[in-house]
Design an enzyme around this catalytic site. Structure first.
Site, PDB file in Angstrom:
ATOM      1  N   ASP A   1      -1.398   8.714  29.282  1.00 24.92           N
ATOM      2  CA  ASP A   1      -1.304   9.649  28.166  1.00 24.92           C
ATOM      3  C   ASP A   1       0.071   9.447  27.552  1.00 24.92           C
ATOM      4  OD1 ASP A   1      -1.113  11.712  26.393  1.00 24.92           O
ATOM      5  OD2 ASP A   1      -1.631  13.299  27.816  1.00 24.92           O
TER       6      ASP A   1
ATOM      7  N   TYR B   1      -2.339  14.100   9.518  1.00 23.38           N
ATOM      8  CA  TYR B   1      -2.376  12.642   9.619  1.00 23.38           C
ATOM      9  C   TYR B   1      -1.454  12.007   8.583  1.00 23.38           C
ATOM     10  CZ  TYR B   1      -4.270   7.912  10.022  1.00 23.38           C
ATOM     11  OH  TYR B   1      -4.412   6.552  10.204  1.00 23.38           O
TER      12      TYR B   1
END
Length: 250
Positions: A58, A154
């Site tokens: 991760d 984003y």
């Protein structure tokens, strides 16, 4: 122009699918030893079968990214290049600003900006010691203009990634390390981009195509080809640059 990476070690994040997988395969085809890094261990099984080392991690935290880069260096004994392809929209589609929650915002920054920062931090000492290195981030056309997907986080994260790329190029250049970015146009390469594409509807889809000079969407291989150039010795005096690979954006 024959581009070879024989004997070099490259880590590629986000390698389990789509653009990341295409980049990993392109670098391996050029002779590099490739360390594939992704949170999706199962998705990297085909790359392992092709001879790449795989590292499940991760990367959204400093500890996770640092441990992953340390594992790559321990496994291969060195690190010559890092491609930060991990990112994406984490399953989100465009929604009005009123509907965006804190988790929606933060998870995209963690995937796109935090992961790149902490991975770069993890490889910088080894590259400095070697006196050379390549760091290549995967930004987006959404890092240079508003996002066609309408996802506020984003667009913001990819703009931040462009800034990080330029800042790292300034900081690491004196050590022989180049830092550049490839900014793809719209590429249908994984389930998330498929959802984004279908969420647009036919009218917006056609509008997207009409704004591309070449009138087609990109392919993952188009992005891998650009990364390959930045990774090679032919790009040894290019740093701090953002290369749009988008078919020509009108």
């Amino acid at each position: 122009m024959d581009l070879r990476l024989d004997g070099q070690v490259f880590a590629v994040t986000g390698a389990a699918q789509g653009i990341g997988a295409a980049i990993a395969r392109e670098l391996a085809a050029a002779g590099a030893q490739v360390a594939a890094v992704d949170i999706d261990a199962g998705g990297m099984a085909p790359l392992a079968a092709e001879g790449m080392s795989v590292h499940a991690a991760d990367l959204g935290t400093r500890a996770g990214a640092g441990a992953a880069m340390a594992e790559v260096i321990a496994r291969h004994g060195r690190i010559d290049g890092l491609v930060t392809s991990a990112g994406g929209v984490r399953g989100q589609v465009g929604r009005p600003i009123e509907e965006i929650g804190e988790d929606d915002w933060r998870v995209i920054f963690q995937a796109n900006v935090d992961a790149a920062m902490w991975c770069a931090q993890g490889v910088a000492p080894a590259m400095k010691a070697a006196g050379r290195g390549r760091i290549i981030t995967i930004a987006s056309g959404a890092g240079l203009r508003p996002s066609l997907t309408g996802i506020q986080a984003y667009a913001s994260a990819k703009h931040a990634l462009v800034g990080l790329t330029k800042q790292l190029a300034l900081e690491l250049g004196p050590f022989g390390i180049t830092v550049n970015s490839v900014a793809p146009g719209f590429v249908r390469s994984n389930p998330s981009t498929e959802r984004q594409w279908h969420a647009m509807g036919e009218e917006r889809q056609q509008a997207v195509l009409n704004r591309i000079n070449m009138r087609r969407l990109g392919r993952a291989q188009d992005i891998a080809d650009a990364v390959m150039f930045f990774a090679s010795d032919r790009a040894g005096w290019i740093s701090g640059q953002i290369l749009s690979v988008d078919g020509g954006h009108a």
